[in-house]
Design an enzyme around this catalytic site. Structure first.
Site, mmCIF file in Angstrom:
data_model
loop_
_atom_site.group_PDB
_atom_site.id
_atom_site.type_symbol
_atom_site.label_atom_id
_atom_site.label_comp_id
_atom_site.label_asym_id
_atom_site.label_seq_id
_atom_site.Cartn_x
_atom_site.Cartn_y
_atom_site.Cartn_z
ATOM 1 N N SER A 114 -12.532 -3.288 0.309
ATOM 2 C CA SER A 114 -12.756 -2.737 1.655
ATOM 3 C C SER A 114 -14.230 -2.433 1.875
ATOM 4 O O SER A 114 -14.877 -1.862 0.994
ATOM 5 C CB SER A 114 -11.997 -1.418 1.832
ATOM 6 O OG SER A 114 -10.623 -1.604 1.696
ATOM 7 N N ARG B 187 0.870 -1.176 0.000
ATOM 8 C CA ARG B 187 0.000 0.000 0.000
ATOM 9 C C ARG B 187 0.901 1.219 0.000
ATOM 10 O O ARG B 187 1.655 1.451 0.948
ATOM 11 C CB ARG B 187 -0.898 -0.026 1.243
ATOM 12 C CG ARG B 187 -1.941 1.079 1.313
ATOM 13 C CD ARG B 187 -2.938 0.758 2.432
ATOM 14 N NE ARG B 187 -3.964 1.776 2.563
ATOM 15 C CZ ARG B 187 -3.886 2.829 3.371
ATOM 16 N NH1 ARG B 187 -2.820 3.005 4.129
ATOM 17 N NH2 ARG B 187 -4.878 3.700 3.417
ATOM 18 N N LYS C 168 -4.944 5.162 9.511
ATOM 19 C CA LYS C 168 -5.699 5.685 8.363
ATOM 20 C C LYS C 168 -6.573 6.817 8.884
ATOM 21 O O LYS C 168 -7.344 6.635 9.822
ATOM 22 C CB LYS C 168 -6.559 4.567 7.761
ATOM 23 C CG LYS C 168 -7.229 4.925 6.443
ATOM 24 C CD LYS C 168 -7.906 3.690 5.838
ATOM 25 C CE LYS C 168 -8.250 3.875 4.379
ATOM 26 N NZ LYS C 168 -9.563 4.462 4.194
HETATM 27 N N1 TZP Z 1 -7.986 0.471 6.316
HETATM 28 C C1 TZP Z 1 -8.864 0.500 7.322
HETATM 29 S S1 TZP Z 1 -8.101 0.778 8.803
HETATM 30 C C2 TZP Z 1 -6.574 0.825 8.065
HETATM 31 C C3 TZP Z 1 -6.703 0.644 6.710
HETATM 32 C C4 TZP Z 1 -5.607 0.639 5.732
HETATM 33 C C5 TZP Z 1 -5.301 1.053 8.809
HETATM 34 C C6 TZP Z 1 -4.974 -0.054 9.738
HETATM 35 O O1 TZP Z 1 -3.752 0.208 10.364
HETATM 36 P P1 TZP Z 1 -3.398 -0.338 11.801
HETATM 37 O O2 TZP Z 1 -2.052 0.277 12.098
HETATM 38 O O3 TZP Z 1 -3.298 -1.831 11.703
HETATM 39 O O4 TZP Z 1 -4.455 0.134 12.734
#
Ligand code: TZP
Ligand code: MG
Length: 212
Positions: free
Chosen positions: A109, A40, A138
């Site tokens: 997603s 990503r 995010k």
């Molecule tokens: N999509 C939904 S939450 C997220 C993404 C890419 C981030 C998740 O990151 P982390 O550090 O595992 O909480």
């Protein structure tokens, strides 16, 4: 795809790797037992994105760990990786599927119940459902966190395997595993860990125990 490959899914973020190279972090995560990887990249230009994908694929292919690319179907095809992951505002899953073919892995997603239900008719192999818990990784997450109970309800509403994403880490992984999801997707729990190998090992152990 093999549903077992969803168990501990690493989603990369180079900015969270604490000065280590992405290859180093991914190699360690693979050693620890992560089962799938998504590259990503929100900043890289296209050429760099393809090069990174090739570098990770060289590392993961011999280990039979599938590599997916976030958003960019062209990058996935150029690097010859196993699949693509798209969000709600990216290319439609039907269009991605037509381009990547029936055997490539495709993930989508979903953040809300409406998206979860709508996704049931899409040609995807798994759904990334989030946020499972609050996350700082995010910034534009929609809706309130699902939590273990919300995830359990979602599992009951989905014929497509679910992967919980957002705020999943060692302290809550057992609760997530108990909700019936097929796997977890994590960014910071592995990328930012002092030892990505050890972090992946602990998560994999908890998921194996918790999903039996
Ligand atoms: N999509 C939904 S939450 C997220 C993404 C890419 C981030 C998740 O990151 P982390 O550090 O595992 O909480
Ligand atoms: Mg996207």
């Amino acid at each position: 795809m093999r549903t077992e490959d969803l168990l501990v899914y690493l989603v990369t973020d180079r900015s969270l790797c604490r000065g280590r190279s992405l290859e180093e972090v991914v190699a360690q995560a693979a050693e620890g037992g992560c089962t799938m990887v998504q590259l990503r990249e929100k900043e890289a230009d296209t050429g760099e994105f393809v090069e990174l994908a090739r570098a990770l694929h060289r590392l993961l292919k011999p280990l039979s760990i599938p590599l997916l690319i976030n958003d960019r179907v062209d990058v996935a095809l150029a690097a010859g990786v196993e699949g693509v992951h798209v969000g709600q505002s990216d290319m439609l899953p039907e269009d991605v599927r037509r381009i990547i073919g029936p055997d490539a892995i495709l993930g989508l997603s979903v953040d809300t119940e409406a998206e979860l239900l709508d996704a049931q008719n899409r040609p995807v192999d798994y759904l990334g459902i989030g946020p499972a818990y609050p996350t700082l990784t995010k910034k534009d997450v929609k809706g309130t966190p699902w939590g273990p109970e919300g995830l359990r309800r979602a599992v009951g509403q989905s014929a497509i395997p679910l992967v919980a994403i957002g705020g999943v880490q060692r302290d809550n992984v057992r609760a997530v595993a108990g909700s019936g999801v097929a796997g977890i997707a994590v960014v910071s729990a592995i990328c930012s860990a002092p030892s990505p190998a050890e972090a992946a090992r602990e998560l994999a152990y908890a998921m194996k125990e918790g999903t039996r």
